[in-house]
Design a protein around this motif. Structure first.
Motif, short mmCIF file in Angstrom:
data_model
loop_
_atom_site.label_atom_id
_atom_site.label_comp_id
_atom_site.label_asym_id
_atom_site.label_seq_id
_atom_site.Cartn_x
_atom_site.Cartn_y
_atom_site.Cartn_z
N THR A 47 0.85 -1.20 0.00
CA THR A 47 0.00 0.00 0.00
C THR A 47 0.88 1.24 0.00
N ASN A 48 0.40 2.29 -0.68
CA ASN A 48 1.04 3.59 -0.62
C ASN A 48 0.44 4.36 0.57
N PRO A 49 1.18 4.52 1.69
CA PRO A 49 0.59 5.17 2.87
C PRO A 49 0.69 6.69 2.85
N THR A 50 1.32 7.26 1.82
CA THR A 50 1.52 8.70 1.79
C THR A 50 0.30 9.40 1.21
N ARG A 51 0.35 10.72 1.22
CA ARG A 51 -0.73 11.54 0.66
C ARG A 51 -0.43 11.96 -0.77
N GLU A 52 0.61 11.40 -1.33
CA GLU A 52 0.99 11.72 -2.70
C GLU A 52 1.18 10.42 -3.48
N GLY A 53 1.20 10.56 -4.82
CA GLY A 53 1.45 9.40 -5.65
C GLY A 53 2.86 8.87 -5.44
N LEU A 54 3.02 7.57 -5.65
CA LEU A 54 4.30 6.93 -5.38
C LEU A 54 4.56 5.91 -6.47
N GLY A 55 5.79 5.82 -6.93
CA GLY A 55 6.16 4.85 -7.95
C GLY A 55 7.52 4.28 -7.67
N GLY A 56 7.79 3.17 -8.36
CA GLY A 56 9.08 2.54 -8.18
C GLY A 56 9.10 1.17 -8.81
N SER A 57 9.95 0.29 -8.31
CA SER A 57 10.05 -1.06 -8.83
C SER A 57 10.24 -2.03 -7.68
N LEU A 58 9.87 -3.30 -7.95
CA LEU A 58 10.03 -4.37 -6.97
C LEU A 58 10.77 -5.53 -7.61
N SER A 59 11.85 -5.96 -6.94
CA SER A 59 12.60 -7.12 -7.40
C SER A 59 12.57 -8.18 -6.31
N VAL A 60 12.45 -9.44 -6.74
CA VAL A 60 12.49 -10.56 -5.80
C VAL A 60 13.82 -11.26 -5.97
N LEU A 61 14.57 -11.34 -4.89
CA LEU A 61 15.87 -12.02 -4.91
C LEU A 61 15.62 -13.50 -4.63
N ALA A 62 15.84 -14.32 -5.63
CA ALA A 62 15.49 -15.74 -5.54
C ALA A 62 16.50 -16.50 -4.69
N PRO A 63 16.05 -17.30 -3.71
CA PRO A 63 16.97 -18.20 -2.99
C PRO A 63 17.58 -19.21 -3.95
N GLU A 64 18.55 -19.95 -3.46
CA GLU A 64 19.24 -20.94 -4.26
C GLU A 64 18.26 -21.98 -4.81
N HIS A 65 18.41 -22.31 -6.12
CA HIS A 65 17.59 -23.29 -6.84
C HIS A 65 16.17 -22.77 -7.10
N TRP A 66 15.96 -21.44 -6.94
CA TRP A 66 14.69 -20.83 -7.32
C TRP A 66 14.97 -19.92 -8.52
N SER A 67 13.92 -19.65 -9.30
CA SER A 67 14.03 -18.66 -10.37
C SER A 67 12.66 -18.03 -10.60
N PHE A 68 12.67 -16.74 -11.05
CA PHE A 68 11.44 -16.01 -11.37
C PHE A 68 11.52 -15.57 -12.83
N ASN A 69 10.38 -15.74 -13.53
CA ASN A 69 10.34 -15.34 -14.94
C ASN A 69 10.52 -13.84 -15.10
N GLU A 70 9.97 -13.06 -14.14
CA GLU A 70 10.10 -11.60 -14.18
C GLU A 70 10.66 -11.16 -12.83
N PRO A 71 11.94 -11.09 -12.70
CA PRO A 71 12.53 -10.79 -11.38
C PRO A 71 12.28 -9.36 -10.92
N SER A 72 11.93 -8.41 -11.81
CA SER A 72 11.69 -7.02 -11.42
C SER A 72 10.45 -6.50 -12.14
N ILE A 73 9.55 -5.84 -11.39
CA ILE A 73 8.31 -5.30 -11.96
C ILE A 73 8.16 -3.85 -11.52
N PRO A 74 7.94 -2.92 -12.46
CA PRO A 74 7.69 -1.53 -12.08
C PRO A 74 6.25 -1.36 -11.59
N TRP A 75 6.01 -0.30 -10.80
CA TRP A 75 4.66 -0.05 -10.28
C TRP A 75 4.46 1.43 -10.00
N GLU A 76 3.21 1.85 -9.99
CA GLU A 76 2.81 3.20 -9.62
C GLU A 76 1.54 3.11 -8.79
#
Length: 991
Positions: free
Chosen positions: A816-845
């Motif tokens: 959730t965006n807890p501020t009183r203004e718009g917020l944007g950025g990106s989220l990356s998941v760091l995969a543990p050993e023997h894991w993989s993600f098809n999209e390791p980073s996703i932008p968001w607003e």
């Protein structure tokens, strides 16, 4: 020796009287009596040879030299006092090492007129103190007294003959009965109370005193016996009273002691008051016996120790001056040893100061010409000063002791606190104190200046005073005004009326001095309170009826109407007021429609735990409404005699934290000076719980509890936030360390109020603060409220993913965006050993206040193991500068519907057993081909396990040469038959 001869002769008399040889016995007794005459002429010999008789003589001597100071007055129905003997020797003019002990042992020296009543003593006689209750001096062994009196009679008959042969003998012989009979003050109960008091003994503030009395009771059910030692001034007015414990039931002779009592500066005398009081419900014993004996008043040299702030609160950076004042300096004292201790009892530093040039000034020993020592103005002692080194905030003890030859130990200590005025915010908080009685007597400016830096935001002041006591009313009014100027809210408490007003109420016993009884008849209380309320309601708007644990309104019928009438009667004298009453947690909460009061004080005995308080407040909010009375609670430390310091600190901080979670207006420490639960010592100086209370109050007092962070260290924590600031309280039963980024200007404040910046460390390419956490709570201040709220909002929707190796499974991350203004950025998941993600980073607003869910596709590799994993979620906010931080969430990998537990055990013969237990929680049968691989190149073992729905199946594996496997890790690989699961488990080998 002579008394010993008398005792032997008495035994011979008892034996030989059987044969009637009285003349020989009388002759022998004459020898003993002549010995007594010789002893009477030499008190020092008597003191050395016969303690019991010496005490009798000292008692008589002390009584003959009683002070001319006026006797503290008894009520008007008392009997008049006898004329007091002239004073012969003031106490402060005696050498300090030969101070007289004043003793009433109720021997002949206490009753010179033979009326079985101690000389110059008074007795109160009145309606509840009937004269028919017998009080008199009596022998502890009446039979022995009769025998000795018979001997005295025989001696008197022979005495004229002896005087003819021995010149210089007194007209009458000394009495064996007087010398040898142990007497006491005996009270035979008969349905009434008793109060007696002694003539005064001269005192001086130069000395400290040890008061003691021996008490015996027989057959008491309701009554209690105690003693009071009362200091009086030159006018006979009582200055200060010290009470012993009360004794009831059947008790053998017991000594009650009050030690290290300092005489008030205005006191010139002290007397003892013996009291027999009834039960709190007014019941009294009609039979029973009470005895008092060996009442002792013993002066000692006095060593006082203070710091240069009278209440022991010192701002950091200001030098602290410790002053040891020696009064009645004992001979042989040559030095004062100072020691400074921290809160844990570790010595920080010490200093040894000489005491040279001791001289006599005005009859007291003092000194002059000493570097670091001075003679205080207007005192009869000397002072040695010690400038303490610069100290960081914290709780300290400073100790002082006299050093020298042939010197009995004379030591004292005091406490003080060094505070940092810059921590936290002191205004508009929720925490306060109920001031002790003397608090309203402190100068108003000093009172406000003392309380404000301590984080006190609310103050309850006892306000039931005499109608004509305008001086106290003005002080309360001035204090309320000054307290409000520094942001402290004042509440007036109408608790216990002055002692002179209690008889005006229809109250049977002290137990009935409660609010519901005091406010029952308006014709009684209104005239008494009208002058008080007319003045005080100018500043005090909120009034509490009764003390914090006064639940007397609980059983009052028509309560709503009764409180409304009382409130109307009280506010009729001045400005509009609000009224509060007390209500226990264990009773049913009243609905708003059933109340007419504005606030309710909640408490319980014993004290609620943090979890219990949380639950009670939650239920109260569910049952009530925001239109009902405001809630006050009692929150004070738990008993120091039952709990350790760390437990007391954590318990107090957690309960104070609960207050900031609910709709509680104020939380009070009801007795700040209580020796078990208080924050202050008896003389108002800091106790060790004061700073934990202060720090917590300043850190969280005006913030709202928002929840908790999920930390990698598993440390417990609570987040508090307001409009523009946030604080995190953290603790852990075992010391641990947390690496976390909480903002650009964070600091840590420990429970003692010490600030320090947090160390920065680089973790996986990002900066994080290194936070050390232990059993005592710490506070992280300066944290970014929006960042904390964002961290707490992050959730992974799936708690568990199936162990489907090589297949895609969704992992949803919500925030959730807890501020009183718009917020944007990106989220990356760091995969543990023997894991993989098809999209390791996703932008968001995200718009202000909105939430979103980002989905990641997870693929587990063939070597991925079953278990609980910590998944790093790396966020980057598009800000200037950019904010990068990592949030950790747990995700379990394992077969859904199947639980596997393993255990290893070393058996006899150096054999290892590995046990595997599978539980099927699904609705279908599951079968697995299990292979267990040991390390070291050994052959694996294989088992087939089939588990029906709801069934638990165990299989065992055995290996020889177990010692070589200890400490290694085995791999269990279980492949599902006719399925897609492959389970990889690691099994550590233990004994």
């Amino acid at each position: 020796m002579n008394l010993r001869i008398g005792g032997i002769l008495l035994c011979r008399y008892r034996n030989e009287s059987q044969y009637g040889d009285c003349r020989r016995i009388v002759s022998a007794i004459m020898v003993a009596v002549l010995g007594l005459c010789a002893v009477a002429a030499s008190p020092l010999i008597l003191s050395a040879q016969s303690p019991s008789l010496a005490n009798s003589s000292i008692s008589g001597s002390a009584e003959r030299s009683s002070s001319q100071a006026a006797l503290g007055s008894l009520p008007a129905d008392s009997l008049p006092a006898d004329k007091l003997p002239a004073d012969k020797l003031p106490a402060d003019s005696l050498p300090a090492d030969k101070l007289p002990r004043h003793l009433w042992n109720f021997g002949r020296g206490s009753d010179k007129n033979f009326d079985d009543w101690p000389d110059a003593w008074q007795r109160r006689v009145g309606r509840r103190y009937p004269k028919y209750v017998k009080v008199a001096i009596a022998a502890k062994n009446p039979a022995a007294q009769q025998q000795l009196l018979a001997i005295d009679t025989m001696v008197i008959r022979e005495w004229p003959r002896l005087r003819k042969h021995f010149k210089g003998l007194p007209v009458l012989p000394p009495s064996l009965a007087d010398a040898m009979v142990d007497r006491y003050l005996k009270i035979e109960l008969d349905g009434g109370l008793v109060m007696t008091q002694s003539p005064p003994v001269k005192t001086s503030h130069v000395y400290q005193y040890r008061f003691s009395v021996r008490v015996m009771t027989q057959g008491l059910r309701h009554d209690r016996a105690r003693a009071e030692f009362v200091f009086v001034d030159d006018n006979g007015d009582e200055v200060e009273t010290h009470l012993t414990e009360s004794v009831t039931g059947t008790t053998a002779w017991t000594e009650l002691v009050l030690d290290r009592i300092r005489a008030p500066r205005s006191a010139t005398g002290v007397f003892v008051r013996l009291i027999v009081e009834g039960a709190e419900d007014g019941l009294e014993d009609i039979r029973g016996e009470i005895g008092f004996d060996d009442i002792s008043i013993e002066p000692f040299p006095q060593l006082q120790l203070v710091t240069d702030h009278p209440m022991g609160i010192h701002p950091v950076g200001n030098p602290v001056d410790a002053a040891a004042t020696v009064l009645g300096l004992p001979s042989g004292a040559t030095q004062v040893l100072f020691r400074l201790m921290d809160v844990d009892g570790h010595e920080i530093t010490r200093q040894l100061s000489d005491i040279p040039n001791v001289v006599a000034v005005d009859g007291a020993q003092t000194q002059a010409g000493l570097r670091g020592a001075s003679k205080p103005s207007g005192s009869r002692g000397m002072q040695v000063h010690w400038k303490l080194p610069d100290l960081e905030p914290g709780f300290y003890r400073v100790m002082a002791s006299l050093q020298g030859r042939n010197l009995r130990t004379l030591a004292t200590e005091t406490t003080f606190a060094v505070i940092d005025p810059a921590i936290g915010q002191s205004n508009q908080g929720s925490f306060g104190w109920t001031l002790f009685e003397s608090g309203r007597d402190m100068p108003p400016r000093e009172l406000a200046g003392w309380l404000a830096p301590l984080g006190v935001n609310w103050v309850k002041i006892p306000c039931w005073i005499e109608p004509n006591d305008t001086a106290t009313a003005d002080r309360i009014l001035d204090a309320s005004s000054r307290l409000q100027d520094v942001g402290i809210q004042t509440i007036g408490v109408l608790d216990v009326p002055p002692e002179s007003q209690v008889p005006l109420f229809d109250i049977r016993g002290r137990r009935d001095v409660v609010a519901s009884q005091l406010f029952r008849d308006s014709r009684v209380w209104q005239p008494l309170l009208e002058p008080v309320m007319t003045r005080l309601t100018l500043k005090v708007k909120m009034w509490q009826l009764g003390g914090n644990q006064d639940y007397s309104f609980l059983d009052r019928s028509h309560l709503q109407e009764s409180i409304a009438e009382i409130a109307t009667g009280l506010q009729g004298y001045g400005q509009p007021i609000e009224v509060a009453i007390c209500w226990p947690w264990t009773e049913r909460d009243l609905l708003p429609s059933e109340t007419s009061w504005n606030a309710v004080q909640r408490s319980s005995e014993p004290e609620l735990t943090a979890d219990e308080l949380d639950e009670y407040l939650r239920l109260e909010e569910l049952q009530g409404s925001r239109n009902g009375p405001r809630t006050w609670v009692v929150v004070e430390p738990i008993e120091q005699s039952r709990y350790g310091r760390n437990d007391r600190i954590l318990d107090l901080a957690k309960r104070m934290a609960v207050v900031r979670k609910h709709r509680v207006q104020a939380a009070f420490v009801s007795q700040p000076r209580d020796p078990e639960r208080g924050l202050l010592t008896a003389d108002g100086r800091p106790e060790e719980m004061l700073l934990p209370w202060r720090t917590t109050s300043l850190m969280i007092g005006n913030l709202r509890q928002m929840g908790s962070l999920r930390l990698r260290s598993k440390a417990e924590n609570i987040v508090f936030a307001g409009a523009d600031r946030a604080v995190v309280m953290l603790w852990s039963p075992k010391p641990c360390e947390e690496l976390i980024y909480l903002g650009d200007a964070v600091q840590v404040v420990d429970i003692w109020g010490r600030r320090q910046p947090l160390e920065l460390a680089e973790v996986e390419g990002q900066l994080a603060h290194r936070v050390k956490i232990g059993p005592r709570p710490i506070f992280i201040t300066g944290a970014d409220p929006a960042l904390l709220a964002f961290r707490m909002s992050v959730e992974v929707e799936q708690e568990q993913v199936d162990s489907l190796l090589g297949q895609t499974q969704p992992v949803d991350v919500t925030f959730t965006n807890p501020t009183r203004e718009g917020l944007g950025g990106s989220l990356s998941v760091l995969a543990p050993e023997h894991w993989s993600f098809n999209e390791p980073s996703i932008p968001w607003e995200l718009q202000a206040g909105k939430s979103t869910t980002l989905q990641f596709n997870l693929v587990l590799g063939n070597s991925a193991k079953v278990g609980k994993y910590e998944v790093p979620l790396r966020f980057e906010h598009q800000a200037i500068p950019a904010k990068k931080f990592t949030v950790y969430r747990e995700l379990t990998v394992g077969p859904i519907g199947l639980r596997i537990e393993t255990e290893t055990r070393l058996l006899a013969g150096n054999q290892l057993r590995v046990e595997i237990e599978m539980t099927n929680d699904s609705g279908v049968t599951q079968a697995y081909d299990c292979m267990l691989f040991p390390q070291g190149g050994r052959q694996y073992q294989r088992r087939f396990i089939t588990v029906k729905p709801g069934e638990t199946v165990r299989r065992e594996f055995y290996w020889d040469d177990a010692e070589s496997l200890l400490g290694s890790t085995m791999l269990l690989r279980a492949g599902e038959q006719d399925g897609k699961r492959i389970l990889n488990y690691e099994i550590p080998v233990r004994r």
